[in-house]
Design a protein around this motif. Structure first.
Motif, PDB file in Angstrom:
ATOM      1  N   UNK A  42       0.791  -1.223   0.000  1.00 40.47           N
ATOM      2  CA  UNK A  42       0.000   0.000   0.000  1.00 40.47           C
ATOM      3  C   UNK A  42       0.824   1.275   0.000  1.00 40.47           C
ATOM      4  N   UNK A  43       2.108   1.182  -0.292  1.00 36.19           N
ATOM      5  CA  UNK A  43       2.986   2.353  -0.285  1.00 36.19           C
ATOM      6  C   UNK A  43       3.938   2.213  -1.470  1.00 36.19           C
ATOM      7  N   UNK A  44       3.898   3.184  -2.380  1.00 35.38           N
ATOM      8  CA  UNK A  44       4.666   3.091  -3.623  1.00 35.38           C
ATOM      9  C   UNK A  44       6.168   2.992  -3.363  1.00 35.38           C
ATOM     10  N   UNK A  45       6.709   3.839  -2.492  1.00 32.76           N
ATOM     11  CA  UNK A  45       8.149   3.824  -2.229  1.00 32.76           C
ATOM     12  C   UNK A  45       8.575   2.488  -1.634  1.00 32.76           C
ATOM     13  N   UNK A  46       7.792   1.999  -0.699  1.00 31.60           N
ATOM     14  CA  UNK A  46       8.123   0.712  -0.079  1.00 31.60           C
ATOM     15  C   UNK A  46       7.968  -0.433  -1.086  1.00 31.60           C
ATOM     16  N   UNK A  47       6.982  -0.319  -1.971  1.00 34.47           N
ATOM     17  CA  UNK A  47       6.796  -1.349  -3.003  1.00 34.47           C
ATOM     18  C   UNK A  47       7.979  -1.365  -3.968  1.00 34.47           C
ATOM     19  N   UNK A  48       8.526  -0.187  -4.280  1.00 37.61           N
ATOM     20  CA  UNK A  48       9.702  -0.133  -5.160  1.00 37.61           C
ATOM     21  C   UNK A  48      10.898  -0.806  -4.487  1.00 37.61           C
ATOM     22  N   UNK A  49      11.090  -0.546  -3.202  1.00 39.24           N
ATOM     23  CA  UNK A  49      12.171  -1.214  -2.468  1.00 39.24           C
ATOM     24  C   UNK A  49      11.953  -2.724  -2.434  1.00 39.24           C
ATOM     25  N   UNK A  50      10.727  -3.116  -2.178  1.00 38.92           N
ATOM     26  CA  UNK A  50      10.410  -4.550  -2.115  1.00 38.92           C
ATOM     27  C   UNK A  50      10.646  -5.211  -3.472  1.00 38.92           C
ATOM     28  N   UNK A  52      12.897  -4.491  -5.675  1.00 40.89           N
ATOM     29  CA  UNK A  52      14.329  -4.762  -5.792  1.00 40.89           C
ATOM     30  C   UNK A  52      14.714  -6.001  -4.985  1.00 40.89           C
ATOM     31  N   UNK A  53      14.182  -6.095  -3.783  1.00 40.36           N
ATOM     32  CA  UNK A  53      14.476  -7.259  -2.940  1.00 40.36           C
ATOM     33  C   UNK A  53      13.972  -8.558  -3.577  1.00 40.36           C
ATOM     34  N   UNK A  69       4.733 -27.599 -13.563  1.00 34.99           N
ATOM     35  CA  UNK A  69       3.554 -27.542 -14.415  1.00 34.99           C
ATOM     36  C   UNK A  69       2.705 -26.322 -14.134  1.00 34.99           C
ATOM     37  N   UNK A  70       2.983 -25.640 -13.018  1.00 32.23           N
ATOM     38  CA  UNK A  70       2.286 -24.404 -12.692  1.00 32.23           C
ATOM     39  C   UNK A  70       3.010 -23.249 -13.371  1.00 32.23           C
ATOM     40  N   UNK A  71       2.347 -22.141 -13.480  1.00 31.27           N
ATOM     41  CA  UNK A  71       2.941 -20.969 -14.116  1.00 31.27           C
ATOM     42  C   UNK A  71       4.130 -20.473 -13.297  1.00 31.27           C
ATOM     43  N   UNK A  72       5.251 -20.165 -13.947  1.00 27.66           N
ATOM     44  CA  UNK A  72       6.395 -19.624 -13.209  1.00 27.66           C
ATOM     45  C   UNK A  72       6.096 -18.243 -12.624  1.00 27.66           C
ATOM     46  N   UNK A  73       5.108 -17.564 -13.195  1.00 23.27           N
ATOM     47  CA  UNK A  73       4.697 -16.274 -12.625  1.00 23.27           C
ATOM     48  C   UNK A  73       4.153 -16.503 -11.211  1.00 23.27           C
ATOM     49  N   UNK A  74       3.500 -17.635 -10.997  1.00 23.62           N
ATOM     50  CA  UNK A  74       2.989 -17.951  -9.657  1.00 23.62           C
ATOM     51  C   UNK A  74       4.129 -18.007  -8.651  1.00 23.62           C
ATOM     52  N   UNK A  75       5.252 -18.577  -9.061  1.00 33.47           N
ATOM     53  CA  UNK A  75       6.420 -18.640  -8.174  1.00 33.47           C
ATOM     54  C   UNK A  75       6.925 -17.232  -7.876  1.00 33.47           C
ATOM     55  N   UNK A  76       7.029 -16.395  -8.912  1.00 33.25           N
ATOM     56  CA  UNK A  76       7.497 -15.022  -8.713  1.00 33.25           C
ATOM     57  C   UNK A  76       6.535 -14.233  -7.820  1.00 33.25           C
ATOM     58  N   UNK A  77       5.243 -14.407  -8.053  1.00 35.62           N
ATOM     59  CA  UNK A  77       4.240 -13.715  -7.236  1.00 35.62           C
ATOM     60  C   UNK A  77       4.324 -14.190  -5.790  1.00 35.62           C
ATOM     61  N   UNK A  78       4.547 -15.489  -5.588  1.00 29.66           N
ATOM     62  CA  UNK A  78       4.680 -16.021  -4.233  1.00 29.66           C
ATOM     63  C   UNK A  78       5.907 -15.448  -3.534  1.00 29.66           C
ATOM     64  N   UNK A  79       7.018 -15.359  -4.256  1.00 30.82           N
ATOM     65  CA  UNK A  79       8.225 -14.749  -3.685  1.00 30.82           C
ATOM     66  C   UNK A  79       7.922 -13.313  -3.282  1.00 30.82           C
ATOM     67  N   UNK A  80       7.279 -12.559  -4.171  1.00 35.84           N
ATOM     68  CA  UNK A  80       6.964 -11.152  -3.895  1.00 35.84           C
ATOM     69  C   UNK A  80       6.000 -11.026  -2.723  1.00 35.84           C
ATOM     70  N   UNK A  81       4.945 -11.824  -2.736  1.00 32.65           N
ATOM     71  CA  UNK A  81       3.944 -11.737  -1.669  1.00 32.65           C
ATOM     72  C   UNK A  81       4.556 -12.080  -0.315  1.00 32.65           C
ATOM     73  N   UNK A  82       5.339 -13.149  -0.257  1.00 37.85           N
ATOM     74  CA  UNK A  82       5.961 -13.539   1.007  1.00 37.85           C
ATOM     75  C   UNK A  82       6.908 -12.462   1.518  1.00 37.85           C
ATOM     76  N   UNK A  83       7.690 -11.880   0.622  1.00 37.81           N
ATOM     77  CA  UNK A  83       8.613 -10.830   1.027  1.00 37.81           C
ATOM     78  C   UNK A  83       7.840  -9.625   1.565  1.00 37.81           C
ATOM     79  N   UNK A  84       6.769  -9.253   0.889  1.00 35.34           N
ATOM     80  CA  UNK A  84       5.972  -8.099   1.329  1.00 35.34           C
ATOM     81  C   UNK A  84       5.275  -8.368   2.656  1.00 35.34           C
ATOM     82  N   UNK A  85       4.776  -9.585   2.834  1.00 39.15           N
ATOM     83  CA  UNK A  85       4.145  -9.930   4.112  1.00 39.15           C
ATOM     84  C   UNK A  85       5.187  -9.868   5.228  1.00 39.15           C
TER      85      UNK A  85
END
Length: 180
Positions: A42-50, A52-53, A69-85
């Motif tokens: 919910x914060x653009x600056x923090x999302x930009x930092x995240x 990069x991470x 067999x799952x979409x590799x985007x799902x893996x990337x989204x999971x990495x991003x979501x977990x890092x943000x959480x």
């Protein structure tokens, strides 16, 4: 348009420390991943930092990606979501003495500001409803969900330049509607 197989190939090459594949993966997926980070944080600056991470993690953990067999985007989204959480969990709420509580201001908008915000939201929704349904959907997905032009073009089965034209003309109609 980048296919899931292309992304899997890029991830495999990143595991071998291929910088070109890393740059290509970033170009192909960063807009979507940024949208995920922004939505969670919910914060653009923090999302930009995240963001990069996330890509640093992808660089270091690409060898742990397994083709399932799952979409590799799902893996990337999971990495991003977990890092943000994780970032959300690390946020510390400042603790103040009970005596200071009476001077702490309420950071929420006052009732008047809330009414104005609801009114503006209703105006925007009304203007979006004046657009043709596919165009309104494309605007919402592009500017609220962070989908790329290429993803939208594929979703609506139109050429990329047509999607760009849709979005440009839709934004012009929204601007016109909102200034009435």
């Amino acid at each position: 348009m980048t296919t899931p197989a292309d992304i899997e190939t890029m991830i495999a090459r990143i595991a071998l420390r291929d910088r070109g594949a890393f740059a290509a993966l970033y170009d192909a997926t960063s807009a979507k991943i940024f949208g995920v980070c922004l939505r969670v944080l919910g914060n653009r600056a923090e999302a930009e930092d995240a963001l990069q991470e996330v890509y640093l993690r992808v660089w270091h953990k690409a060898d742990s990606y397994a083709v399932t067999g799952h979409s590799p985007i799902s893996w990337l989204v999971t990495v991003a979501r977990n890092l943000c959480v994780d970032r959300l969990r690390r946020r510390k709420v400042p603790v103040q003495a009970l005596d200071a509580a009476e001077v702490v201001a309420d950071s929420r908008p006052d009732p008047e500001a809330q009414v104005i915000a609801r009114s503006e939201t209703a105006r925007i929704d009304q203007c979006l409803d004046e657009l043709e349904a596919p165009r309104a959907d494309a605007v919402r997905r592009a500017y609220l969900d962070g989908e790329t032009y290429a993803e939208l073009a594929a979703r609506h089965a139109v050429p990329l330049n047509t999607m760009r034209t849709w979005l440009r003309r839709s934004l012009m109609k929204l601007k016109e509607c909102l200034t009435r």
